[in-house]
Every structure is written in C-alpha cells, then in structure tokens.
Design a protein around this motif. Sequence first.
Motif, PDB file in Angstrom:
ATOM      1  N   ASN A  63      24.946  29.088  35.853  1.00  0.00           N
ATOM      2  CA  ASN A  63      26.118  29.129  34.970  1.00  0.00           C
ATOM      3  C   ASN A  63      27.261  29.861  35.650  1.00  0.00           C
ATOM      4  N   ILE A  64      28.364  29.150  35.838  1.00  0.00           N
ATOM      5  CA  ILE A  64      29.504  29.726  36.548  1.00  0.00           C
ATOM      6  C   ILE A  64      30.773  29.517  35.738  1.00  0.00           C
ATOM      7  N   ILE A  65      31.557  30.579  35.642  1.00  0.00           N
ATOM      8  CA  ILE A  65      32.900  30.489  35.074  1.00  0.00           C
ATOM      9  C   ILE A  65      33.868  30.597  36.246  1.00  0.00           C
ATOM     10  N   THR A  66      34.593  29.532  36.495  1.00  0.00           N
ATOM     11  CA  THR A  66      35.569  29.488  37.578  1.00  0.00           C
ATOM     12  C   THR A  66      36.672  28.515  37.193  1.00  0.00           C
ATOM     13  N   GLY A  67      37.672  28.368  38.036  1.00  0.00           N
ATOM     14  CA  GLY A  67      38.856  27.604  37.667  1.00  0.00           C
ATOM     15  C   GLY A  67      38.836  26.117  37.930  1.00  0.00           C
ATOM     16  N   LYS A  68      37.791  25.642  38.618  1.00  0.00           N
ATOM     17  CA  LYS A  68      37.741  24.200  38.911  1.00  0.00           C
ATOM     18  C   LYS A  68      36.291  23.772  39.087  1.00  0.00           C
ATOM     19  N   ASP A  69      36.052  22.476  38.968  1.00  0.00           N
ATOM     20  CA  ASP A  69      34.719  21.934  39.202  1.00  0.00           C
ATOM     21  C   ASP A  69      34.418  22.042  40.697  1.00  0.00           C
ATOM     22  N   ILE A  70      33.200  22.410  41.032  1.00  0.00           N
ATOM     23  CA  ILE A  70      32.863  22.573  42.448  1.00  0.00           C
ATOM     24  C   ILE A  70      32.050  21.401  42.993  1.00  0.00           C
ATOM     25  N   ASP A  71      31.931  20.352  42.202  1.00  0.00           N
ATOM     26  CA  ASP A  71      31.279  19.107  42.640  1.00  0.00           C
ATOM     27  C   ASP A  71      29.846  19.311  43.120  1.00  0.00           C
ATOM     28  N   ASP A  72      29.060  20.032  42.334  1.00  0.00           N
ATOM     29  CA  ASP A  72      27.650  20.210  42.631  1.00  0.00           C
ATOM     30  C   ASP A  72      26.911  20.167  41.299  1.00  0.00           C
ATOM     31  N   LYS A  73      26.080  19.172  41.119  1.00  0.00           N
ATOM     32  CA  LYS A  73      25.396  18.939  39.838  1.00  0.00           C
ATOM     33  C   LYS A  73      24.381  20.018  39.479  1.00  0.00           C
ATOM     34  N   TYR A  74      24.038  20.892  40.417  1.00  0.00           N
ATOM     35  CA  TYR A  74      23.088  21.971  40.155  1.00  0.00           C
ATOM     36  C   TYR A  74      23.650  22.959  39.134  1.00  0.00           C
ATOM     37  N   PHE A  75      24.956  23.159  39.171  1.00  0.00           N
ATOM     38  CA  PHE A  75      25.604  24.184  38.357  1.00  0.00           C
ATOM     39  C   PHE A  75      26.153  23.649  37.044  1.00  0.00           C
ATOM     40  N   LYS A  76      26.230  24.552  36.070  1.00  0.00           N
ATOM     41  CA  LYS A  76      26.938  24.292  34.814  1.00  0.00           C
ATOM     42  C   LYS A  76      28.238  25.092  34.915  1.00  0.00           C
ATOM     43  N   ILE A  77      29.336  24.385  35.043  1.00  0.00           N
ATOM     44  CA  ILE A  77      30.635  25.022  35.265  1.00  0.00           C
ATOM     45  C   ILE A  77      31.414  25.083  33.960  1.00  0.00           C
ATOM     46  N   TYR A  78      31.981  26.246  33.686  1.00  0.00           N
ATOM     47  CA  TYR A  78      32.913  26.389  32.566  1.00  0.00           C
ATOM     48  C   TYR A  78      34.272  26.747  33.154  1.00  0.00           C
ATOM     49  N   ILE A  79      35.289  25.977  32.780  1.00  0.00           N
ATOM     50  CA  ILE A  79      36.655  26.221  33.250  1.00  0.00           C
ATOM     51  C   ILE A  79      37.465  26.752  32.070  1.00  0.00           C
ATOM     52  N   PRO A  80      37.873  28.021  32.126  1.00  0.00           N
ATOM     53  CA  PRO A  80      38.617  28.608  31.004  1.00  0.00           C
ATOM     54  C   PRO A  80      39.971  27.945  30.800  1.00  0.00           C
ATOM     55  N   GLN A  81      40.425  27.932  29.556  1.00  0.00           N
ATOM     56  CA  GLN A  81      41.745  27.404  29.221  1.00  0.00           C
ATOM     57  C   GLN A  81      42.834  28.301  29.793  1.00  0.00           C
ATOM     58  N   LYS A  82      42.624  29.595  29.679  1.00  0.00           N
ATOM     59  CA  LYS A  82      43.619  30.580  30.100  1.00  0.00           C
ATOM     60  C   LYS A  82      43.264  31.086  31.503  1.00  0.00           C
ATOM     61  N   LYS A  83      44.077  30.731  32.478  1.00  0.00           N
ATOM     62  CA  LYS A  83      43.802  31.139  33.865  1.00  0.00           C
ATOM     63  C   LYS A  83      44.298  32.561  34.166  1.00  0.00           C
ATOM     64  N   GLU A  84      45.354  32.974  33.496  1.00  0.00           N
ATOM     65  CA  GLU A  84      45.897  34.324  33.676  1.00  0.00           C
ATOM     66  C   GLU A  84      45.239  35.251  32.668  1.00  0.00           C
ATOM     67  N   ALA A  85      44.004  35.645  32.953  1.00  0.00           N
ATOM     68  CA  ALA A  85      43.231  36.442  32.012  1.00  0.00           C
ATOM     69  C   ALA A  85      42.348  37.427  32.778  1.00  0.00           C
ATOM     70  N   THR A  86      41.751  38.327  32.030  1.00  0.00           N
ATOM     71  CA  THR A  86      40.786  39.253  32.626  1.00  0.00           C
ATOM     72  C   THR A  86      39.400  38.607  32.578  1.00  0.00           C
ATOM     73  N   ILE A  87      38.474  39.213  33.280  1.00  0.00           N
ATOM     74  CA  ILE A  87      37.090  38.748  33.249  1.00  0.00           C
ATOM     75  C   ILE A  87      36.570  38.797  31.824  1.00  0.00           C
ATOM     76  N   GLU A  88      36.840  39.878  31.141  1.00  0.00           N
ATOM     77  CA  GLU A  88      36.384  40.028  29.754  1.00  0.00           C
ATOM     78  C   GLU A  88      36.935  38.909  28.861  1.00  0.00           C
ATOM     79  N   GLU A  89      38.204  38.564  29.027  1.00  0.00           N
ATOM     80  CA  GLU A  89      38.818  37.524  28.201  1.00  0.00           C
ATOM     81  C   GLU A  89      38.204  36.141  28.451  1.00  0.00           C
TER      82      GLU A  89
END
Length: 100
Positions: A63-89
């Motif tokens: 499970n990864i929270i990052t800004g773009k898809d990394i094109d690897d089916k092994y991972f479950k990627i979440y791309i936040p709506q708000k890019k200018e945020a803190t880790i907590e947000e």
Amino acid sequence: MKIIITSDGEWMNSKFCPHFEECKYIILYDTKTKEYSSMKSPAYQTKDKNKLISFLKAIFMKNIITGKDIDDKYFKIYIPQKKEATIEEVLIEFLESLNI
C-alpha cells in the motif's frame, strides 16, 4: 495495514512528496498501532524508480500513497486529491476513503 507514504521530510507534519522516485523520505504508517517511522528513500540520490520498487517489494509493502501511478500491479496505489499537503493530511484523506 501498513502504508508507505512518499515525503519531503521524516515527520507526520512534513510535506507530502507527489514524486515517487524523487521523494527524500518514505514514511511507514501502521493503521493498527497508529505508529510511524521514516527513513531516507533508497532512490533519493539516483532517482531510480526501480530501486525503490525493489526495496518496497523486498520489505513486503503493498500500500503506497504517492502522487502518480507507478505502473506495477504488485502495489495498491492511492493518489491524494490534494498534492500540497502534509503527510498527516494525505493519510487522513486515504483512511477516510476506506472508512477506517
């Protein structure tokens, strides 16, 4: 569940880094214990996406929270709506999307 979050710093109030292979730190957050740890990204110096992907697979992180898809089916990627945020947000946004 354990989640990796790409970050510019090593704390929960650090700025979220939307660039997977360019992040300076990765934050590991455990939703069960609500504890986190951080480390310098293995790809920070080289900007080598495959190096970071290999590292995350080796430690069994899916499970990864990052800004773009990394094109690897092994991972479950979440791309936040708000890019200018803190880790907590971005973490709160992710958990709310799961209703946790």
